[in-house]
Design a protein around this motif. Structure first.
Motif, PDB file in Angstrom:
ATOM      1  N   GLU A 121       0.838  -1.201   0.000  1.00  0.00           N
ATOM      2  CA  GLU A 121       0.000   0.000   0.000  1.00  0.00           C
ATOM      3  C   GLU A 121       0.872   1.249   0.000  1.00  0.00           C
ATOM      4  O   GLU A 121       1.914   1.305   0.642  1.00  0.00           O
ATOM      5  CB  GLU A 121      -0.911   0.013   1.230  1.00  0.00           C
ATOM      6  N   THR A 122       0.415   2.231  -0.712  1.00  0.00           N
ATOM      7  CA  THR A 122       1.124   3.510  -0.749  1.00  0.00           C
ATOM      8  C   THR A 122       0.741   4.329   0.483  1.00  0.00           C
ATOM      9  O   THR A 122      -0.295   4.066   1.114  1.00  0.00           O
ATOM     10  CB  THR A 122       0.744   4.298  -2.015  1.00  0.00           C
ATOM     11  N   GLY A 168       6.167   6.453   7.779  1.00  0.00           N
ATOM     12  CA  GLY A 168       7.385   5.666   7.638  1.00  0.00           C
ATOM     13  C   GLY A 168       7.661   5.293   6.193  1.00  0.00           C
ATOM     14  O   GLY A 168       8.795   5.305   5.726  1.00  0.00           O
ATOM     15  N   ALA A 169       6.597   4.966   5.461  1.00  0.00           N
ATOM     16  CA  ALA A 169       6.754   4.604   4.053  1.00  0.00           C
ATOM     17  C   ALA A 169       7.234   5.798   3.229  1.00  0.00           C
ATOM     18  O   ALA A 169       8.017   5.643   2.303  1.00  0.00           O
ATOM     19  CB  ALA A 169       5.431   4.065   3.497  1.00  0.00           C
ATOM     20  N   GLU A 170       6.767   6.990   3.586  1.00  0.00           N
ATOM     21  CA  GLU A 170       7.214   8.188   2.865  1.00  0.00           C
ATOM     22  C   GLU A 170       8.704   8.442   3.101  1.00  0.00           C
ATOM     23  O   GLU A 170       9.425   8.831   2.183  1.00  0.00           O
ATOM     24  CB  GLU A 170       6.413   9.416   3.322  1.00  0.00           C
ATOM     25  N   HIS A 171       9.154   8.171   4.322  1.00  0.00           N
ATOM     26  CA  HIS A 171      10.573   8.409   4.626  1.00  0.00           C
ATOM     27  C   HIS A 171      11.477   7.383   3.967  1.00  0.00           C
ATOM     28  O   HIS A 171      12.604   7.679   3.616  1.00  0.00           O
ATOM     29  CB  HIS A 171      10.787   8.420   6.135  1.00  0.00           C
TER      30      HIS A 171
END
Length: 102
Positions: free
Chosen positions: A9-10, A97-100
């Motif tokens: 998932e984004t 966290g996924a963005e980082h």
């Protein structure tokens, strides 16, 4: 495809899911509040007890009105709403966290 256990998932989809959970929690709380005051809110967390017999061996709960089925359902719905809010917060953390890791 990601590895096993890795989310595909984004951050945007995680945030959409989080917002959906928050909306469900809001609606649940609104529904419960529309029922009016509930006995559950006015009852102590621990029911009062009295000692019975010559020796205080075992407390005996004092009799009182048991909560109604509606009270129990409302309490369960409020608990669910709290879990949905917690899951929404966890999804927001995962999105951040996924963005980082980006």
């Amino acid at each position: 495809m990601g590895t096993e256990g890795e989310s595909t998932e984004t951050p945007a989809t995680l945030r959409v899911r989080a917002e959906g959970l928050r909306e469900c929690a809001r609606q649940a709380r609104e529904l419960v509040s529309s029922l009016g005051p509930r006995r559950v809110d006015r009852r102590p967390a621990e029911p009062p007890a009295a000692w019975w017999g010559r020796e205080p061996e075992q407390p005996v709960p004092l009799l009182g009105d048991p909560p109604s089925v509606l009270d129990l359902m409302a309490g369960t719905l409020l608990s669910d709403a709290g879990r949905w809010e917690a899951e929404a917060s966890a999804l927001d953390l995962r999105a951040g966290g996924a963005e980082h890791r980006g």
